[in-house]
Design an enzyme around this catalytic site. Structure first.
Site, PDB file in Angstrom:
ATOM      1  N   CYS A   1      -1.392  -2.394  19.450  1.00  0.00           N
ATOM      2  CA  CYS A   1      -2.050  -2.452  18.137  1.00  0.00           C
ATOM      3  C   CYS A   1      -1.108  -2.885  17.019  1.00  0.00           C
ATOM      4  CB  CYS A   1      -2.636  -1.082  17.811  1.00  0.00           C
ATOM      5  SG  CYS A   1      -3.898  -0.587  19.011  1.00  0.00           S
ATOM      6  N   ASP A   2      -1.725  -3.319  15.935  1.00  0.00           N
ATOM      7  CA  ASP A   2      -0.966  -3.693  14.741  1.00  0.00           C
ATOM      8  C   ASP A   2      -0.871  -2.483  13.810  1.00  0.00           C
ATOM      9  OD1 ASP A   2      -3.449  -3.491  13.458  1.00  0.00           O
ATOM     10  OD2 ASP A   2      -3.736  -5.668  13.351  1.00  0.00           O
ATOM     11  N   SER A   3      -0.336  -2.681  12.625  1.00  0.00           N
ATOM     12  CA  SER A   3      -0.136  -1.562  11.694  1.00  0.00           C
ATOM     13  C   SER A   3      -1.446  -0.972  11.184  1.00  0.00           C
ATOM     14  CB  SER A   3       0.739  -1.998  10.511  1.00  0.00           C
ATOM     15  OG  SER A   3       0.112  -3.065   9.817  1.00  0.00           O
TER      16      SER A   3
ATOM     17  N   VAL B   1      -5.555  -1.385  15.023  1.00  0.00           N
ATOM     18  CA  VAL B   1      -6.471  -2.139  15.901  1.00  0.00           C
ATOM     19  C   VAL B   1      -5.639  -3.101  16.746  1.00  0.00           C
ATOM     20  CG1 VAL B   1      -8.454  -1.952  14.339  1.00  0.00           C
ATOM     21  CG2 VAL B   1      -6.916  -3.915  14.156  1.00  0.00           C
TER      22      VAL B   1
END
EC number: 3.1.2.28
Length: 150
Positions: A18-20, A23
């Site tokens: 996931c990203d920050s 998601v």
């Protein structure tokens, strides 16, 4: 062997996927789509070395590079989500095949991937017939399944 064994897989979304914002990072969907069909052929019983070339030997004289890929995100996929991954391979012609991959969370389609591969001779890079093992996997996936694309 039931098609479900090699056409429906599971994956849990991990922190590193996931990203920050929490998601999945966009590139992971296509990576998962490719990893899923690799896992599918393994479960089906096709040795990886029969499909993917080994740089140390020329046992496999065919390569199958990706010539087209697409990803569609229909709903957020978050850390901890348990996904069902449904795979639908199909032959396009003698040297092209496509794998459609549907990612479901709680039976709801949240993303889709499509990857098209072209079968080439490893040395000449000319188009060649799909490997027999891939033909059998595609045929078995389409004949024996009662699944419908989402």
């Amino acid at each position: 062997m039931k098609p479900k064994n090699w056409l429906i897989l599971k994956r849990k979304v991990r922190f590193g996927d996931c990203d920050s914002a929490g998601v999945i990072h966009f590139h992971n969907l296509l990576r998962w789509a490719h990893e899923s069909w690799e896992e599918s052929i393994d479960i089906y019983g096709i040795p990886h070395q029969d499909i993917f070339p080994d740089s140390n030997s020329h046992k496999n004289q065919i390569i199958c590079p990706i010539v087209n890929c697409e990803a569609n995100f229909l709903s957020p996929i978050k850390i901890g989500d348990l996904l069902s991954i449904k795979i639908f391979p199909k032959k396009i012609n003698n040297h092209l095949f496509q794998v459609n991959t549907f990612f479901l969370k709680d039976e709801i389609n949240v993303a889709e991937g499509k990857i098209i591969h072209c079968s080439l001779d490893v040395d000449s890079k000319l188009k060649v017939k799909l490997p027999d093992q891939l033909e059998r996997w595609i045929e078995a996936s389409n004949i024996n399944t009662n699944l419908k694309e989402c």
